[in-house]
Design a protein around this motif. Sequence first.
Motif, mmCIF file in Angstrom:
data_model
loop_
_atom_site.group_PDB
_atom_site.id
_atom_site.type_symbol
_atom_site.label_atom_id
_atom_site.label_comp_id
_atom_site.label_asym_id
_atom_site.label_seq_id
_atom_site.Cartn_x
_atom_site.Cartn_y
_atom_site.Cartn_z
ATOM 1 N N UNK A 57 0.828 -1.213 0.000
ATOM 2 C CA UNK A 57 0.000 0.000 0.000
ATOM 3 C C UNK A 57 0.859 1.259 0.000
ATOM 4 N N UNK A 58 2.009 1.185 -0.634
ATOM 5 C CA UNK A 58 2.852 2.357 -0.807
ATOM 6 C C UNK A 58 3.904 2.512 0.279
ATOM 7 N N UNK A 59 5.044 3.025 -0.132
ATOM 8 C CA UNK A 59 6.123 3.279 0.813
ATOM 9 C C UNK A 59 5.717 4.381 1.788
ATOM 10 N N UNK A 60 6.117 4.198 3.034
ATOM 11 C CA UNK A 60 5.838 5.190 4.077
ATOM 12 C C UNK A 60 4.361 5.557 4.119
ATOM 13 N N UNK A 61 3.522 4.542 4.001
ATOM 14 C CA UNK A 61 2.078 4.774 4.106
ATOM 15 C C UNK A 61 1.771 5.346 5.496
ATOM 16 N N UNK A 62 1.136 6.505 5.577
ATOM 17 C CA UNK A 62 0.958 7.168 6.878
ATOM 18 C C UNK A 62 0.253 6.302 7.919
ATOM 19 N N UNK A 63 -0.765 5.558 7.504
ATOM 20 C CA UNK A 63 -1.515 4.750 8.463
ATOM 21 C C UNK A 63 -0.664 3.617 9.006
ATOM 22 N N UNK A 64 0.076 2.968 8.129
ATOM 23 C CA UNK A 64 0.913 1.842 8.565
ATOM 24 C C UNK A 64 2.099 2.339 9.381
ATOM 25 N N UNK A 65 2.728 3.409 8.919
ATOM 26 C CA UNK A 65 3.869 3.969 9.647
ATOM 27 C C UNK A 65 3.463 4.403 11.052
ATOM 28 N N UNK A 66 2.302 5.040 11.169
ATOM 29 C CA UNK A 66 1.826 5.486 12.478
ATOM 30 C C UNK A 66 1.577 4.298 13.409
ATOM 31 N N UNK A 67 1.003 3.224 12.865
ATOM 32 C CA UNK A 67 0.731 2.040 13.685
ATOM 33 C C UNK A 67 2.031 1.410 14.182
ATOM 34 N N UNK A 68 3.044 1.375 13.319
ATOM 35 C CA UNK A 68 4.344 0.821 13.719
ATOM 36 C C UNK A 68 4.990 1.701 14.787
ATOM 37 N N UNK A 69 4.940 3.008 14.574
ATOM 38 C CA UNK A 69 5.558 3.927 15.534
ATOM 39 C C UNK A 69 4.875 3.854 16.897
ATOM 40 N N UNK A 70 3.557 3.780 16.885
ATOM 41 C CA UNK A 70 2.819 3.700 18.152
ATOM 42 C C UNK A 70 3.168 2.422 18.902
ATOM 43 N N UNK A 71 3.220 1.298 18.166
ATOM 44 C CA UNK A 71 3.542 0.033 18.823
ATOM 45 C C UNK A 71 4.993 0.019 19.310
ATOM 46 N N UNK A 72 5.877 0.652 18.561
ATOM 47 C CA UNK A 72 7.300 0.658 18.929
ATOM 48 C C UNK A 72 7.543 1.362 20.259
ATOM 49 N N UNK A 73 6.662 2.278 20.611
ATOM 50 C CA UNK A 73 6.827 2.969 21.896
ATOM 51 C C UNK A 73 6.329 2.129 23.069
ATOM 52 N N UNK A 74 5.653 1.008 22.757
ATOM 53 C CA UNK A 74 5.097 0.164 23.829
ATOM 54 C C UNK A 74 5.991 -1.044 24.085
ATOM 55 N N UNK A 75 5.984 -1.985 23.157
ATOM 56 C CA UNK A 75 6.833 -3.179 23.278
ATOM 57 C C UNK A 75 7.037 -3.738 21.869
ATOM 58 N N UNK A 76 8.256 -4.178 21.585
ATOM 59 C CA UNK A 76 8.563 -4.696 20.247
ATOM 60 C C UNK A 76 8.341 -6.193 20.155
ATOM 61 N N UNK A 77 8.539 -6.892 21.247
ATOM 62 C CA UNK A 77 8.551 -8.349 21.146
ATOM 63 C C UNK A 77 8.022 -8.990 22.414
ATOM 64 N N UNK A 78 7.230 -10.056 22.225
ATOM 65 C CA UNK A 78 6.810 -10.852 23.372
ATOM 66 C C UNK A 78 6.889 -12.353 23.084
ATOM 67 N N UNK A 79 6.596 -12.792 21.854
ATOM 68 C CA UNK A 79 6.500 -14.189 21.401
ATOM 69 C C UNK A 79 5.116 -14.744 21.723
ATOM 70 N N UNK A 80 4.825 -15.923 21.168
ATOM 71 C CA UNK A 80 3.499 -16.532 21.373
ATOM 72 C C UNK A 80 3.342 -17.105 22.781
ATOM 73 N N UNK A 81 4.373 -17.024 23.618
ATOM 74 C CA UNK A 81 4.248 -17.466 25.004
ATOM 75 C C UNK A 81 3.403 -16.498 25.839
ATOM 76 N N UNK A 82 3.164 -15.322 25.270
ATOM 77 C CA UNK A 82 2.378 -14.308 25.967
ATOM 78 C C UNK A 82 1.153 -13.933 25.127
ATOM 79 N N UNK A 83 0.173 -13.368 25.772
ATOM 80 C CA UNK A 83 -1.027 -12.915 25.079
ATOM 81 C C UNK A 83 -0.733 -11.559 24.439
#
Length: 432
Positions: A57-83
């Motif tokens: 859906x295009x490079x640097x798509x604002x909606x996708x980029x924003x979702x990645x940035x928002x999640x990056x400020x929370x936690x990057x990784x947990x694995x399927x061992x966590x909910x």
Amino acid sequence: MTTNAELHQRYQAILPSYVKPLYAEPISIERGQGSYVWDVEGNRYLDFFGGVLTTMVGHNNPAVTAAIQEQATKVLHTSTLYLCEPMIELAEQIAAISGIPDARVFFTTSGSEANDTAILLATSYRKSNEVLAMRNSYHGRSFTAQAITSHSSWSSTALSGLSVNFVHGAYRLRSPFRHMDDDEFTEACTDDLRQVIDMMTTGEAACLIAEPIQGVGGFATPPDGFFGSMHKVLANRGILFVTDEVQTGWGRTGEHFWGYQAHGIVPDMLTFAKGVGNGITLAGIVARAEIMDTITALSFSTFGGNPLSTAAGLATLKYVQDNDLQGNARRMGKKLADALQPVADRTPWIVELRGRGLMQAIEIVEPGTIQPDAARAGELLEGCKRRGLLAGKGGLYGNALRITPMLDVTEAEIDEGVAAIVETIEEIDREV
């Protein structure tokens, strides 16, 4: 300033020899915006390949980029061992649109791993190591995926614990059945499937895995209903059908959300990858619960379905649905094909323009034959690049130009891309 040439030297010095960049003078893409990218030297290109259909859906798509940035400020990784809420929500949405009843979803990091998982499930469920696949297919670079790949340019090994047989399929141009009409072709390939099962297997094969449109194989496209006919043979014998939607998935064909829907069937399993995260590593498999749950050993995925990837996947899926990008793929795909068909018809070294939606390929041959001409295909690829257009190359003999714009491509961008392709074809004709 770092140059493309300097990076190419470093690339060759440190990466394996079997990993090769696309062009004679490779480029390093530094940034992108929408359908355009810029290399490290500031040259701009219209991107009609999207990192092998991965930027959907295009490079640097604002909606996708924003979702990645928002999640990056929370936690990057947990694995399927966590909910993980993004993982669970994306799995719920994919299961709902998969068409597979009582579906379960398992996330992986690549299409290769997803197809590997599909074969693990099928062979475990059916208690058989016999697998059917299509000629001219490509399913990935893992050990298992290589075993079910029938494409000599991309086959690294013939060693496998699987017993694999390949049936006639979508690559009609080089099929012994190529002169038949759609119904006759479908019937002939279905008869071949019956014969392969009867002659080359115990009759208890685990599955048939197939791409609805063969990606690396140069967008070879079977007639509608083709896999519906094969599915009847498989279902009568209890053999599972796996659809590899790594390149066709999420509306790229325009007419359907999934490629399998052109064939009037519901698969037992489907795999997805490439564009579903719009460039973020995301892939997976959907299967009926009874098949998915056939694995009883402990298992988990370290990186599959991680919070960052699934946040990107949710944003990508929402953007596709909210903006009717499947419809745009249908409309822009028709515009692309309609514009290219006349030049394909009048050019003696173009044997076929084929594909569906925003998956179009031009196959190049020696004039008056079907003898592949990979060198001229390379000229076409390089000529498009000189005119600021990035496309891909594929086909069994490396003689097909693959054209895959973003799903949100505009009419003006289609016109620009077509102009680059047509001008290059005309330039090659003048040289001939």
